[in-house]
Scaffold this motif. Structure first.
Motif, PDB file in Angstrom:
ATOM      1  N   GLY A 138      17.571   6.932 -65.896  1.00 33.74           N
ATOM      2  CA  GLY A 138      18.456   6.319 -64.919  1.00 33.74           C
ATOM      3  C   GLY A 138      17.750   5.061 -64.426  1.00 33.74           C
ATOM      4  N   GLY A 161      16.136   4.623 -59.764  1.00 36.26           N
ATOM      5  CA  GLY A 161      15.221   4.612 -60.917  1.00 36.26           C
ATOM      6  C   GLY A 161      14.419   3.319 -60.990  1.00 36.26           C
ATOM      7  N   ASP A 170      18.350   4.467 -69.884  1.00 33.86           N
ATOM      8  CA  ASP A 170      19.692   4.517 -69.296  1.00 33.86           C
ATOM      9  C   ASP A 170      20.703   4.660 -70.421  1.00 33.86           C
ATOM     10  OD1 ASP A 170      20.650   3.753 -66.191  1.00 33.86           O
ATOM     11  OD2 ASP A 170      22.245   3.536 -67.696  1.00 33.86           O
ATOM     12  N   THR A 220      16.704  10.486 -62.530  1.00 32.31           N
ATOM     13  CA  THR A 220      17.562   9.894 -61.478  1.00 32.31           C
ATOM     14  C   THR A 220      18.956   9.606 -62.034  1.00 32.31           C
ATOM     15  OG1 THR A 220      17.244   7.510 -61.873  1.00 32.31           O
ATOM     16  CG2 THR A 220      15.501   8.625 -60.641  1.00 32.31           C
ATOM     17  N   SER A 221      19.209  10.049 -63.263  1.00 34.02           N
ATOM     18  CA  SER A 221      20.496   9.708 -63.893  1.00 34.02           C
ATOM     19  C   SER A 221      21.632  10.490 -63.246  1.00 34.02           C
ATOM     20  CB  SER A 221      20.431  10.035 -65.386  1.00 34.02           C
ATOM     21  OG  SER A 221      19.886  11.318 -65.565  1.00 34.02           O
ATOM     22  N   ALA A 245      25.934   8.490 -57.775  1.00 38.16           N
ATOM     23  CA  ALA A 245      25.471   8.551 -56.384  1.00 38.16           C
ATOM     24  C   ALA A 245      26.692   8.669 -55.485  1.00 38.16           C
ATOM     25  CB  ALA A 245      24.672   7.295 -56.056  1.00 38.16           C
ATOM     26  N   VAL A 293      19.864  15.529 -70.204  1.00 36.49           N
ATOM     27  CA  VAL A 293      18.697  14.645 -70.089  1.00 36.49           C
ATOM     28  C   VAL A 293      17.400  15.471 -70.119  1.00 36.49           C
ATOM     29  CG1 VAL A 293      17.455  13.180 -68.426  1.00 36.49           C
ATOM     30  CG2 VAL A 293      19.853  12.712 -68.927  1.00 36.49           C
ATOM     31  N   VAL A 346      15.572  14.060 -59.125  1.00 42.12           N
ATOM     32  CA  VAL A 346      16.033  13.264 -57.976  1.00 42.12           C
ATOM     33  C   VAL A 346      17.560  13.352 -57.837  1.00 42.12           C
ATOM     34  CG1 VAL A 346      16.026  10.951 -56.928  1.00 42.12           C
ATOM     35  CG2 VAL A 346      14.082  11.685 -58.321  1.00 42.12           C
ATOM     36  N   LEU A 405      11.363  12.086 -48.830  1.00 41.28           N
ATOM     37  CA  LEU A 405      12.244  11.047 -48.287  1.00 41.28           C
ATOM     38  C   LEU A 405      12.724  11.426 -46.881  1.00 41.28           C
ATOM     39  CD1 LEU A 405      14.158   8.581 -48.517  1.00 41.28           C
ATOM     40  CD2 LEU A 405      15.773  10.085 -49.695  1.00 41.28           C
TER      41      LEU A 405
END
Ligand code: NAI
Length: 308
Positions: free
Chosen positions: A7, A12, A32, A77-78, A81, A102, A118, A147
């Motif tokens: 990602g 990413g 990606d 991170t793919s 969102a 993935v 993530v 985070l």
């Protein structure tokens, strides 16, 4: 030290940039699905190398996982969102398929890798990676608490009118607005409990602002945040790569710790070269324990939507 980041979107690319700037990895591979996107991000980042003074080599590929072979750490991170008004849970259906395929491609090329998840809903995606890959539990880590804790410290420093470096605090529990458990009781300003400086009402406000930290940014930005998420991931990667034995709250597979099992949820862990080297069990108050248990129920409920 070879790190793959799947990602090459907002989070990413930000994480790749922070890893490079910290200059501890020899190589970062961005992957990606969008044609040319990871290659473009990698080239753009490499053109900052002489300006930012790093030697990490960043490359990109459109889905050629052979380029990721032998990665020590892989970051996922793919996926999609959230947009304003959406919860992280609403991403489950689409992201589960992406994360599962993935993870399989990554493990095929790097059977000894440590995976940092993530993509949201992160605790459920971390559990999915456990179930789908069968990797040892120390090698699968979900990023959320690092985070959320950074956002908690930001809000505490704001309320205390103190420098952030004087403030310490941790958020455990699920990585969701309702599921986060900011541990205000244990938060400190230079080793002094923050309750010495802030009223109960003000502390409750800090707690609420922390829990909706992601949603507040999504409302302002129109999409989810990337600088702090990228920095948080790079912190986890560095702790593992440099065997720092740092404590971060991470989503870990629990097998009885905190009275919970068969789920991944945010708890303090020691991160070193083996990934999760220890789950730290802190004494929680009755209230904190109840909040963690209720958070775990919500994560478990999400997990029922998964197929392996
Ligand atoms: P983004 O949309 O900017 O980037 C996602 C990238 O994934 C896109 O470039 C897309 O082309 C790529 N992608 C989609 N399917 C793929 C596949 N099968 N293989 C390879 N690449 C693929 O999104 P952003 O903002 O970077 O967020 C990524 C994820 O991280 C989201 O699920 C978001 O909710 C989550 N997130 C999690 C945080 C946490 O604390 N755990 C914090 C912030 C975001």
């Amino acid at each position: 030290m070879k790190v793959t980041v799947v990602g090459a979107g907002a989070v990413g690319a930000s994480c790749a940039e922070y890893i490079a700037i910290k200059n501890f990895a020899s190589e970062v591979v961005l992957v990606d699905i969008k044609e040319g996107f990871a290659e473009g991000k990698a080239m753009d980042l490499m053109q900052t190398a002489s300006l930012n003074g790093f030697d990490t080599k960043i490359t990109g590929t459109t889905g050629d996982y052979s380029k990721t072979a032998g990665s020590d750490i892989c970051v996922i991170t793919s996926g999609i969102a959230r947009k304003p008004g959406m919860s992280r849970d609403e991403l489950l259906g689409i992201n589960a398929g992406i994360v599962k395929s993935v993870a399989a491609s990554l493990v095929e090329q790097s059977p000894n890798t440590i995976i940092i998840v993530v993509s949201n809903p992160m605790d459920t995606m971390t559990y999915l990676v456990h179930k789908a890959t069968g990797l040892p539990k120390n090698r699968i880590i979900g990023m959320g608490g690092a985070l959320d804790s950074a956002r908690f410290k930001y809000r505490l420093a704001e309320a205390l009118e103190a420098p952030i470096s004087d403030v310490d605090g941790m958020v455990i529990g699920g990585h969701s607005d309702k599921g986060m458990v900011p541990l205000t009781r244990l938060a400190t300003r230079n080793s002094v409990p923050v309750s010495e400086f802030l009223s109960e009402e003000r502390l409750e406000q800090v707690k609420q602002d922390t829990k909706v930290g992601g949603a507040t940014l999504t409302g302002l930005l129109g999409t989810s945040a990337w600088y702090a998420p990228g920095a948080a991931v790079s912190g986890l990667v560095q702790a593992i790569a440099c065997d720092q034995k740092k404590i971060y709250p991470c989503s870990a597979l629990l097998e009885g710790e905190y009275g919970l099992s068969d789920l991944c949820i945010g708890v303090p862990v020691v991160l070193g070269k083996n990934g999760i080297e220890k789950i730290v069990e802190i004494n929680l108050s009755k209230e904190e324990k109840a909040a963690l248990t209720s958070s775990a129920e919500a994560v478990k409920n999400n997990n029922t939507a998964l197929t392996f």
